[in-house]
Scaffold this motif. Sequence first.
Motif, PDB file in Angstrom:
ATOM      1  N   ARG A 296      11.535  12.641  24.097  1.00 35.15           N
ATOM      2  CA  ARG A 296      10.337  11.949  23.618  1.00 35.15           C
ATOM      3  C   ARG A 296       9.909  12.537  22.277  1.00 35.15           C
ATOM      4  NH1 ARG A 296       5.488  14.762  24.671  1.00 35.15           N
ATOM      5  NH2 ARG A 296       5.790  16.655  25.920  1.00 35.15           N
ATOM      6  N   TYR A 297       9.263  11.703  21.484  1.00 38.86           N
ATOM      7  CA  TYR A 297       8.740  12.124  20.186  1.00 38.86           C
ATOM      8  C   TYR A 297       7.224  12.251  20.244  1.00 38.86           C
ATOM      9  CZ  TYR A 297      12.885  11.416  17.166  1.00 38.86           C
ATOM     10  OH  TYR A 297      14.097  11.509  16.535  1.00 38.86           O
ATOM     11  N   GLU A 298       6.707  13.265  19.569  1.00 43.51           N
ATOM     12  CA  GLU A 298       5.291  13.335  19.231  1.00 43.51           C
ATOM     13  C   GLU A 298       5.181  12.974  17.750  1.00 43.51           C
ATOM     14  OE1 GLU A 298       3.956  17.261  20.078  1.00 43.51           O
ATOM     15  OE2 GLU A 298       3.799  16.928  22.245  1.00 43.51           O
ATOM     16  N   VAL A 299       4.361  11.987  17.424  1.00 43.27           N
ATOM     17  CA  VAL A 299       4.232  11.509  16.047  1.00 43.27           C
ATOM     18  C   VAL A 299       2.815  11.771  15.560  1.00 43.27           C
ATOM     19  CG1 VAL A 299       4.386   9.512  14.513  1.00 43.27           C
ATOM     20  CG2 VAL A 299       5.973   9.731  16.442  1.00 43.27           C
ATOM     21  N   LEU A 300       2.695  12.525  14.472  1.00 42.99           N
ATOM     22  CA  LEU A 300       1.391  12.850  13.908  1.00 42.99           C
ATOM     23  C   LEU A 300       1.377  12.557  12.411  1.00 42.99           C
ATOM     24  CD1 LEU A 300       0.762  16.303  15.637  1.00 42.99           C
ATOM     25  CD2 LEU A 300      -0.332  14.125  16.205  1.00 42.99           C
ATOM     26  N   PRO A 301       0.312  11.904  11.910  1.00 42.16           N
ATOM     27  CA  PRO A 301       0.217  11.675  10.462  1.00 42.16           C
ATOM     28  C   PRO A 301      -0.136  12.971   9.743  1.00 42.16           C
ATOM     29  CG  PRO A 301      -1.758  10.889  11.554  1.00 42.16           C
ATOM     30  CD  PRO A 301      -0.823  11.319  12.646  1.00 42.16           C
ATOM     31  N   MET A 302       0.451  13.186   8.589  1.00 38.95           N
ATOM     32  CA  MET A 302       0.119  14.354   7.779  1.00 38.95           C
ATOM     33  C   MET A 302      -1.069  14.003   6.879  1.00 38.95           C
ATOM     34  SD  MET A 302       3.890  15.961   6.979  1.00 38.95           S
ATOM     35  CE  MET A 302       3.158  17.500   6.417  1.00 38.95           C
ATOM     36  N   MET A 303      -2.031  14.897   6.802  1.00 41.59           N
ATOM     37  CA  MET A 303      -3.253  14.636   6.046  1.00 41.59           C
ATOM     38  C   MET A 303      -3.006  14.663   4.541  1.00 41.59           C
ATOM     39  SD  MET A 303      -5.922  16.839   8.365  1.00 41.59           S
ATOM     40  CE  MET A 303      -7.333  16.401   7.358  1.00 41.59           C
ATOM     41  N   SER A 304      -2.104  15.515   4.112  1.00 46.36           N
ATOM     42  CA  SER A 304      -1.734  15.581   2.700  1.00 46.36           C
ATOM     43  C   SER A 304      -0.351  16.204   2.612  1.00 46.36           C
ATOM     44  CB  SER A 304      -2.743  16.400   1.885  1.00 46.36           C
ATOM     45  OG  SER A 304      -2.772  17.743   2.337  1.00 46.36           O
ATOM     46  N   VAL A 305       0.296  15.986   1.471  1.00 44.83           N
ATOM     47  CA  VAL A 305       1.657  16.477   1.280  1.00 44.83           C
ATOM     48  C   VAL A 305       1.775  17.068  -0.117  1.00 44.83           C
ATOM     49  CG1 VAL A 305       4.095  15.867   1.207  1.00 44.83           C
ATOM     50  CG2 VAL A 305       2.595  14.724   2.831  1.00 44.83           C
ATOM     51  N   ILE A 306       2.358  18.248  -0.220  1.00 55.27           N
ATOM     52  CA  ILE A 306       2.682  18.857  -1.509  1.00 55.27           C
ATOM     53  C   ILE A 306       4.192  18.797  -1.655  1.00 55.27           C
ATOM     54  CG2 ILE A 306       2.623  20.959  -2.893  1.00 55.27           C
ATOM     55  CD1 ILE A 306       0.096  21.761  -1.341  1.00 55.27           C
ATOM     56  N   MET A 307       4.674  18.124  -2.709  1.00 56.18           N
ATOM     57  CA  MET A 307       6.112  17.932  -2.889  1.00 56.18           C
ATOM     58  C   MET A 307       6.512  18.345  -4.300  1.00 56.18           C
ATOM     59  SD  MET A 307       6.463  14.238  -0.991  1.00 56.18           S
ATOM     60  CE  MET A 307       8.228  14.228  -1.173  1.00 56.18           C
TER      61      MET A 307
ATOM     62  N   LYS B  69       0.836  -1.191   0.000  1.00 55.04           N
ATOM     63  CA  LYS B  69       0.000   0.000   0.000  1.00 55.04           C
ATOM     64  C   LYS B  69       0.878   1.251   0.000  1.00 55.04           C
ATOM     65  CE  LYS B  69      -3.788  -2.191   2.531  1.00 55.04           C
ATOM     66  NZ  LYS B  69      -4.630  -2.142   3.750  1.00 55.04           N
ATOM     67  N   PRO B  70       0.358   2.354  -0.545  1.00 52.07           N
ATOM     68  CA  PRO B  70       1.127   3.605  -0.521  1.00 52.07           C
ATOM     69  C   PRO B  70       1.521   3.974   0.904  1.00 52.07           C
ATOM     70  CG  PRO B  70      -0.801   3.820  -1.932  1.00 52.07           C
ATOM     71  CD  PRO B  70      -0.943   2.507  -1.210  1.00 52.07           C
ATOM     72  N   SER B  71       2.701   4.515   1.048  1.00 49.34           N
ATOM     73  CA  SER B  71       3.193   4.859   2.379  1.00 49.34           C
ATOM     74  C   SER B  71       2.573   6.158   2.870  1.00 49.34           C
ATOM     75  CB  SER B  71       4.715   4.983   2.348  1.00 49.34           C
ATOM     76  OG  SER B  71       5.109   5.952   1.403  1.00 49.34           O
ATOM     77  N   GLY B  72       2.625   6.349   4.189  1.00 48.56           N
ATOM     78  CA  GLY B  72       2.152   7.576   4.797  1.00 48.56           C
ATOM     79  C   GLY B  72       3.319   8.470   5.166  1.00 48.56           C
ATOM     80  N   VAL B  73       3.015   9.737   5.412  1.00 49.32           N
ATOM     81  CA  VAL B  73       4.030  10.704   5.823  1.00 49.32           C
ATOM     82  C   VAL B  73       3.697  11.154   7.238  1.00 49.32           C
ATOM     83  CG1 VAL B  73       5.108  12.931   5.337  1.00 49.32           C
ATOM     84  CG2 VAL B  73       4.429  11.427   3.449  1.00 49.32           C
TER      85      VAL B  73
END
Length: 259
Positions: A248-259, A161-165
């Motif tokens: 410590r890390y805070e990890v949050l998924p990005m909803m969309s990415v412009i690259m 499956k496509p990866s997440g950022v």
Amino acid sequence: MAGNDRPRAIADVSAGTILATVTIAVPPERVFRAITAADQIPLWWGADDMYRTTKHTADVRPGGAWRSEGKGADGRDFHVQGEYVEVEPPHRLVMTWRAPWDGDQVTTVTYTLEPVETGTRLTLRHEGFGARHDSCRDHGFGWERVLGWLGQFLAAEAGIKPSGVFHCRLIPPRPDFAFTLTEEERALMGRHADYLRTQLREGRMMIAGPVADPTGPWGLCILRVGTEAEARAVTDADPVVRSGRGFRYEVLPMMSVIM
């Protein structure tokens, strides 16, 4: 395996050379077959809104000829051809490249396939453009698209499956940490930097660095992996987190990415 990373191509027009890279989540043997086999290239090389490769012939040996034919989105036929110079499966392929749209000038394409933890790191070098700066630049854009098509094809075939950022914020143990490092902490940050370089090299990390927040600097790491659990596995294994010193890390998924 995690998903593919985004292909990147840099055209050095002053040197007449293109360097492109991508990490693909399948073994080198599979990638090598996809870039050489006559029955493979028409399956992935092209897109309906640009052009499609419809036929490929290849005598995959030093001195052997290859030729790709296809049709553009405007209905026009095209072809590109060359000869193999070096064939070292599954790690290296060198071939000449000659296309009518480039004045039939002969250039050289080198594929290097390196096994990494996440699959295969493919590096492509296209050289010999000389002073033809526009051609070099245009081919750079083209190779970035081509490596993207290759990665998408192989990932879909493997059921990946496509990866997440993921946006990963590294919070230090104290607000003034960046300015009050002890020698032991400085050595720890060196191991942290080495760890992040490994993540970048193996295709899991896109970028990292300290953020100059007025309330106190913190570390930013952007990961491209399959799931949030994979992202947390990467951050949990960071030497600074494992040190027990309060990072410590805070990890949050990005909803969309412009690259």
